[in-house]
Design a protein around this motif. Structure first.
Motif, short mmCIF file in Angstrom:
data_model
loop_
_atom_site.label_atom_id
_atom_site.label_comp_id
_atom_site.label_asym_id
_atom_site.label_seq_id
_atom_site.Cartn_x
_atom_site.Cartn_y
_atom_site.Cartn_z
N CYS A 74 -6.58 -1.25 4.74
CA CYS A 74 -5.87 -2.28 3.97
C CYS A 74 -5.21 -1.69 2.72
O CYS A 74 -4.53 -2.41 1.99
N ARG A 75 -5.42 -0.39 2.49
CA ARG A 75 -4.82 0.28 1.33
C ARG A 75 -4.21 1.61 1.79
O ARG A 75 -4.67 2.20 2.77
N TRP A 76 -3.21 2.08 1.05
CA TRP A 76 -2.68 3.41 1.33
C TRP A 76 -3.77 4.45 1.14
O TRP A 76 -3.82 5.46 1.87
N ALA A 77 -4.65 4.22 0.19
CA ALA A 77 -5.73 5.17 -0.09
C ALA A 77 -6.64 5.36 1.12
O ALA A 77 -7.24 6.44 1.29
N ASP A 78 -6.75 4.34 1.96
CA ASP A 78 -7.62 4.45 3.14
C ASP A 78 -7.15 5.54 4.09
O ASP A 78 -7.96 6.09 4.85
N GLU A 135 0.97 8.93 -5.77
CA GLU A 135 -0.21 8.06 -5.90
C GLU A 135 -1.51 8.87 -5.96
O GLU A 135 -2.40 8.56 -6.75
N TRP A 181 0.38 -5.28 5.02
CA TRP A 181 1.00 -4.93 3.73
C TRP A 181 -0.13 -4.38 2.86
O TRP A 181 -1.03 -5.13 2.46
N PRO A 182 -0.11 -3.09 2.56
CA PRO A 182 -1.21 -2.51 1.77
C PRO A 182 -1.40 -3.20 0.42
O PRO A 182 -0.45 -3.71 -0.17
N GLU A 183 -2.63 -3.19 -0.04
CA GLU A 183 -2.97 -3.86 -1.30
C GLU A 183 -2.19 -3.28 -2.48
O GLU A 183 -1.85 -4.01 -3.42
N GLU A 184 -1.92 -1.96 -2.45
CA GLU A 184 -1.16 -1.36 -3.55
C GLU A 184 0.31 -1.77 -3.52
O GLU A 184 1.05 -1.53 -4.48
N SER A 234 1.96 -10.83 -1.65
CA SER A 234 2.13 -9.40 -1.41
C SER A 234 2.87 -8.73 -2.57
O SER A 234 3.51 -9.40 -3.38
N ASN A 250 5.79 -1.56 -3.98
CA ASN A 250 5.40 -0.35 -4.71
C ASN A 250 6.59 0.61 -4.72
O ASN A 250 6.93 1.20 -3.70
#
Length: 357
Positions: A160-164, A201, A257-260, A315, A318
């Protein structure tokens, strides 16, 4: 050169043989993502026809409808004279519209204006898409999202995040856009915008962790065709919302849609300040509701102030930031990002060949 507009003046001043500008500049030089080109072209043609009929003056313009071959856009970065530059430029390219000297001599001294209307929706202004210098005007964005193939993901949690995407659990699951020329071992084209955003990021190390999870690249047009099928090369595709929304296998796939925030790739324009009034009808067209409706319908959210923002409720977007993309160090970062990605893919290919041996 691909399909060209039928306007008899559209190619005057450009030689396909030597790829140089001659004579007066274009009134309008435009380029948009491929899925939009025919509709945007039709809209421009209608505005131009009315303008020519009203003032009796021929209008010189160009928009490519195909791909490949020599284009006037290929030569923009070599122009050093303001008189040779198009009077209005519409583009989705973030790196080669102006050379550094031209930017410092003209753009930074007020020779161009983005003519951005006031009152952009919060989702756009909060992401920093409005150019504080006023040189560039953004009329729409191409949001990059994730298309999840649950079948290929095989029970793994949905990111759910780009970080994932940095997590080792997603090894061989992350696919973004790129392709190779026939016979080449290296990718000749790949999504540097995505890699640059991930590097900004999470740093080069974080970007490298994402690349470690990439089995291969794929043209973004192929992603919705393969996601959810037995031929799917990965469970997490990174691609424009316009393509992700085309995937027909909704039972096996999901757009996230990622959280960031979805990565915002601007569709923008700039016009010579000296021609701002004479080209006002075209400026208003690009920021207007008619084109805005077409853009929204095709999943390229328009910044038209007369329309509600066409992004999912709650949403975010970024954007890299105008200061970031204009900073001299960013060019070196792009080189570092590209080198890191290609080296990683080379090592993986070499390792695979050793295993086969």
């Amino acid at each position: 050169m691909g399909a060209m507009i039928s306007n008899p003046l559209v190619m005057r001043g450009f030689s396909a043989a030597n790829g140089v500008f001659t004579g007066c500049p274009w009134d309008l030089l435009a380029n948009v993502p491929v899925p939009l080109r025919h509709q945007v072209c039709d809209g421009i043609a209608g505005v131009v026809a009315q303008t020519e009929s009203a003032n009796g003056k021929a209008f010189k313009w160009h928009i490519p409808l195909g791909q490949g071959g020599v284009s006037p856009f290929d030569k923009l970065r070599f122009i050093h004279s303001l008189a040779d530059y198009p009077n209005m430029l519409v583009s989705a390219d973030h790196g080669s519209a102006f050379n550094r000297r031209f930017q410092e001599r003209y753009l930074m001294k007020g020779a161009f204006s983005g003519a951005q209307p006031e009152g952009a929706a919060t989702v756009f202004s909060d992401s920093g898409l409005i150019d504080p210098a006023g040189w560039i005007g953004v009329f729409a964005v191409a949001p990059f999202v994730m298309l999840i193939d649950h079948r290929r993901l095989g029970g793994l949690p949905t990111p759910c995040r780009w970080a994932d995407l940095m997590e080792p659990v997603y090894r061989n699951q992350v696919v973004f856009s790129g392709w190779k020329r026939e016979g080449d071992s290296r990718y000749s084209q790949f999504n540097k915008f995505f890699l640059l955003a991930m590097s900004k990021e999470f740093g080069l190390n974080g970007m490298s962790r994402i690349v470690a999870n990439v089995p291969s690249l794929l043209h973004s047009a192929q992603m919705p065709r393969l996601a959810g099928t037995a031929s799917s090369p990965g469970g997490i595709y990174v691609l424009p919302w316009a393509q992700a929304d085309m995937c027909p296998r909704r039972g096996q796939t999901e757009v996230v849609w990622p959280e960031e925030g979805a990565l915002a790739y601007p569709l923008w324009l700039t016009v010579k300040s000296s021609h701002r009034l004479s080209l006002d009808v075209l400026v208003r067209h690009f920021y207007g509701a008619e084109l805005g409706g077409i853009l929204n319908q095709n999943r390229y959210p328009s910044l038209c102030t007369g329309l509600p923002p066409s992004v999912p409720a709650g949403s975010k977007l970024n954007w890299l930031g105008w200061d970031f993309v204009r900073h001299p160090a960013t060019a070196k970062l792009i080189q570092a990002v590209s080198r890191t990605f290609l080296d990683a893919m080379d090592k993986r290919q070499t390792k695979g060949m050793r295993l086969c041996a």
